[in-house]
Design a protein around this motif. Structure first.
Motif, PDB file in Angstrom:
ATOM      1  N   ALA A  55      35.805  30.367  31.140  1.00  0.00           N
ATOM      2  CA  ALA A  55      36.743  30.224  30.017  1.00  0.00           C
ATOM      3  C   ALA A  55      37.667  31.432  29.984  1.00  0.00           C
ATOM      4  O   ALA A  55      37.354  32.457  29.378  1.00  0.00           O
ATOM      5  CB  ALA A  55      35.978  30.087  28.706  1.00  0.00           C
ATOM      6  N   CYS A  56      38.813  31.315  30.664  1.00  0.00           N
ATOM      7  CA  CYS A  56      39.788  32.412  30.671  1.00  0.00           C
ATOM      8  C   CYS A  56      40.321  32.595  29.248  1.00  0.00           C
ATOM      9  O   CYS A  56      40.705  31.621  28.610  1.00  0.00           O
ATOM     10  CB  CYS A  56      40.932  32.086  31.631  1.00  0.00           C
ATOM     11  SG  CYS A  56      42.277  33.282  31.551  1.00  0.00           S
ATOM     12  N   PRO A  57      40.360  33.842  28.758  1.00  0.00           N
ATOM     13  CA  PRO A  57      40.845  34.045  27.383  1.00  0.00           C
ATOM     14  C   PRO A  57      42.315  33.667  27.214  1.00  0.00           C
ATOM     15  O   PRO A  57      42.762  33.460  26.086  1.00  0.00           O
ATOM     16  CB  PRO A  57      40.623  35.543  27.135  1.00  0.00           C
ATOM     17  CG  PRO A  57      40.416  36.145  28.476  1.00  0.00           C
ATOM     18  CD  PRO A  57      39.895  35.079  29.379  1.00  0.00           C
ATOM     19  N   HIS A  58      43.047  33.572  28.318  1.00  0.00           N
ATOM     20  CA  HIS A  58      44.470  33.223  28.229  1.00  0.00           C
ATOM     21  C   HIS A  58      44.735  31.756  28.538  1.00  0.00           C
ATOM     22  O   HIS A  58      45.680  31.171  28.028  1.00  0.00           O
ATOM     23  CB  HIS A  58      45.281  34.085  29.198  1.00  0.00           C
ATOM     24  CG  HIS A  58      45.012  35.546  29.062  1.00  0.00           C
ATOM     25  ND1 HIS A  58      45.294  36.236  27.915  1.00  0.00           N
ATOM     26  CD2 HIS A  58      44.441  36.431  29.910  1.00  0.00           C
ATOM     27  CE1 HIS A  58      44.923  37.503  28.065  1.00  0.00           C
ATOM     28  NE2 HIS A  58      44.393  37.640  29.267  1.00  0.00           N
ATOM     29  N   CYS A  59      43.936  31.147  29.400  1.00  0.00           N
ATOM     30  CA  CYS A  59      44.241  29.809  29.924  1.00  0.00           C
ATOM     31  C   CYS A  59      43.248  28.743  29.473  1.00  0.00           C
ATOM     32  O   CYS A  59      43.512  27.558  29.656  1.00  0.00           O
ATOM     33  CB  CYS A  59      44.255  29.836  31.451  1.00  0.00           C
ATOM     34  SG  CYS A  59      45.346  31.079  32.144  1.00  0.00           S
ATOM     35  N   GLY A  60      42.103  29.131  28.941  1.00  0.00           N
ATOM     36  CA  GLY A  60      41.081  28.155  28.605  1.00  0.00           C
ATOM     37  C   GLY A  60      40.150  27.915  29.774  1.00  0.00           C
ATOM     38  O   GLY A  60      40.224  28.604  30.786  1.00  0.00           O
ATOM     39  N   HIS A  80      39.340  37.679  39.045  1.00  0.00           N
ATOM     40  CA  HIS A  80      40.800  37.600  38.972  1.00  0.00           C
ATOM     41  C   HIS A  80      41.198  36.134  38.845  1.00  0.00           C
ATOM     42  O   HIS A  80      40.785  35.303  39.668  1.00  0.00           O
ATOM     43  CB  HIS A  80      41.425  38.203  40.243  1.00  0.00           C
ATOM     44  CG  HIS A  80      42.909  38.312  40.186  1.00  0.00           C
ATOM     45  ND1 HIS A  80      43.731  37.717  41.121  1.00  0.00           N
ATOM     46  CD2 HIS A  80      43.714  38.934  39.308  1.00  0.00           C
ATOM     47  CE1 HIS A  80      44.993  37.987  40.808  1.00  0.00           C
ATOM     48  NE2 HIS A  80      45.018  38.717  39.730  1.00  0.00           N
ATOM     49  N   HIS A  81      42.007  35.814  37.824  1.00  0.00           N
ATOM     50  CA  HIS A  81      42.443  34.417  37.671  1.00  0.00           C
ATOM     51  C   HIS A  81      43.638  34.174  38.597  1.00  0.00           C
ATOM     52  O   HIS A  81      44.769  33.995  38.169  1.00  0.00           O
ATOM     53  CB  HIS A  81      42.764  34.099  36.212  1.00  0.00           C
ATOM     54  CG  HIS A  81      42.819  32.631  35.957  1.00  0.00           C
ATOM     55  ND1 HIS A  81      43.164  32.082  34.751  1.00  0.00           N
ATOM     56  CD2 HIS A  81      42.577  31.575  36.787  1.00  0.00           C
ATOM     57  CE1 HIS A  81      43.138  30.754  34.847  1.00  0.00           C
ATOM     58  NE2 HIS A  81      42.790  30.432  36.073  1.00  0.00           N
ATOM     59  N   THR A  82      43.324  34.126  39.883  1.00  0.00           N
ATOM     60  CA  THR A  82      44.331  34.116  40.943  1.00  0.00           C
ATOM     61  C   THR A  82      45.283  32.930  40.841  1.00  0.00           C
ATOM     62  O   THR A  82      46.482  33.065  41.058  1.00  0.00           O
ATOM     63  CB  THR A  82      43.612  34.064  42.313  1.00  0.00           C
ATOM     64  OG1 THR A  82      42.528  34.987  42.275  1.00  0.00           O
ATOM     65  CG2 THR A  82      44.548  34.409  43.434  1.00  0.00           C
ATOM     66  N   GLY A  90      45.831  31.109  38.172  1.00  0.00           N
ATOM     67  CA  GLY A  90      46.225  30.851  36.789  1.00  0.00           C
ATOM     68  C   GLY A  90      47.146  31.953  36.305  1.00  0.00           C
ATOM     69  O   GLY A  90      48.197  32.188  36.886  1.00  0.00           O
ATOM     70  N   CYS A  91      46.699  32.686  35.273  1.00  0.00           N
ATOM     71  CA  CYS A  91      47.553  33.709  34.657  1.00  0.00           C
ATOM     72  C   CYS A  91      47.636  34.981  35.485  1.00  0.00           C
ATOM     73  O   CYS A  91      48.398  35.883  35.164  1.00  0.00           O
ATOM     74  CB  CYS A  91      47.018  34.030  33.264  1.00  0.00           C
ATOM     75  SG  CYS A  91      45.315  34.636  33.266  1.00  0.00           S
ATOM     76  N   ARG A  92      46.827  35.086  36.542  1.00  0.00           N
ATOM     77  CA  ARG A  92      46.800  36.249  37.438  1.00  0.00           C
ATOM     78  C   ARG A  92      46.360  37.527  36.734  1.00  0.00           C
ATOM     79  O   ARG A  92      46.711  38.632  37.160  1.00  0.00           O
ATOM     80  CB  ARG A  92      48.143  36.440  38.151  1.00  0.00           C
ATOM     81  CG  ARG A  92      48.536  35.241  39.001  1.00  0.00           C
ATOM     82  CD  ARG A  92      49.649  35.516  39.953  1.00  0.00           C
ATOM     83  NE  ARG A  92      49.284  36.517  40.939  1.00  0.00           N
ATOM     84  CZ  ARG A  92      48.598  36.284  42.060  1.00  0.00           C
ATOM     85  NH1 ARG A  92      48.209  35.056  42.338  1.00  0.00           N
ATOM     86  NH2 ARG A  92      48.314  37.236  42.895  1.00  0.00           N
TER      87      ARG A  92
HETATM   88 ZN   LIG Z   1      43.926  32.802  33.076  1.00  0.00          ZN
END
Ligand SMILES: [Zn+2]
Lengths: 90, 190
Positions: free
Chosen positions: A6-11, A57-59, A61-63
């Motif tokens: 669960a990325c805090p920026h992307c879900g 690293h959310h490679t 997604g939001c990076r």
């Molecule tokens: Zn993200």
């Protein structure tokens, strides 16, 4: 391996969107800390069973770099935060 | 000064074009290679504060010109191609709070629409594209299959994908495959 992060920026996103760097708890030594300290920092890692904090690293997604706290045995995810949040990165 | 002029060729100029898959389901998918106008990557400076009111002033004023990408990052998109001088001319608007990187020849846009568009895209991404969760104007950077793309909703049954130029034709081919059960009309830039 945990399958949804669960990325805090992307879900929630599948693990395929992320790159794992490893242990988020190690601290970069001072430049003159000596060979042993640098050898340990670069090469030596524990292989913990249970709760563990890692840099992901959310490679795709939001990076952003994230700190993922998860259980290496049950694959449960406890917490995901941005690595730039206060207190997250040494 | 360059020794020779670079010849700009649209990334999808020679991509597959025409009708594919099921003959008529009433849910046909339309794929469109969109104009390679301008794609500006805007990156916030550290401590620049909330820039959501500022970023639209970089754009051409059209709907969905600004597409959030991640914290402090946006793509600003339009159909008109801009010279380096025109892009540089926008920087004073940002007042040092963000910078602009020209991605105009680095990323291209693909339009995808149709009654079954959510079902088709769901074959490639884990993002929940239901209108209630992903309203018009919303964007998400994600994987479509193995290709990274920014998905933006421009209408109830309309999306745009922003993809790295070198992956555009692969993504195009995959989108055709993903839509075969509904039938696909693919329109390239020719
Ligand atoms: Zn993200």
């Amino acid at each position: 391996m945990a399958s949804l992060i669960a990325c805090p920026h992307c879900g929630p996103r599948p693990k395929e969107e992320f790159t794992v760097r490893g242990d988020a708890g190690i601290t970069r030594p001072a430049p003159d800390a000596g060979e042993d300290a640098w050898y340990a920092y670069v090469y030596l890692r524990d292989n913990p069973r249970g709760r563990h904090k890692e840099h992901w690293h959310h490679t795709s997604g939001c990076r952003r770099w994230l700190v993922v706290e998860r259980d290496t045995m049950t694959h449960a995810i406890y917490k995901v935060t941005d690595a730039s949040a206060p207190g997250e990165t040494a | 000064m360059a020794d020779f002029a670079l010849l700009h060729r649209p990334a999808l100029a020679i991509a597959k074009s025409g009708s594919f898959g099921a003959p008529s389901t009433g849910k046909r998918i339309t794929l469109t290679a969109l104009p390679e106008g301008h794609v500006l990557h805007v990156l916030a400076a550290r401590g620049g504060g909330d820039l959501t009111g500022l970023i639209p002033r970089i754009g051409d004023g059209s709907a969905h010109a600004v597409r959030p990408y991640g914290p402090g990052q946006w793509f600003v998109i339009g159909d008109a191609s801009l010279s380096a001088a025109e892009i540089f001319g926008k920087t004073p608007v940002l007042d040092g709070k963000a910078s602009i990187s020209d991605q105009g020849q680095g990323r291209v846009r693909i339009g995808i629409s149709g009654a079954a568009v959510e079902a088709v895209l769901a074959k490639g991404t884990a993002v929940d594209l239901a209108l209630s969760n992903f309203p018009v104007g919303h964007s998400a950077m994600t994987l479509v299959g193995h290709i990274s793309a920014l998905i933006s909703r421009t209408g109830a049954e309309n999306f745009e994908l922003l993809v790295l130029r070198g992956f555009a034709e692969s993504l195009w081919d995959e989108l055709i495959q993903m839509g075969l059960e509904f039938g696909v009309d693919a329109k390239t830039a020719r």
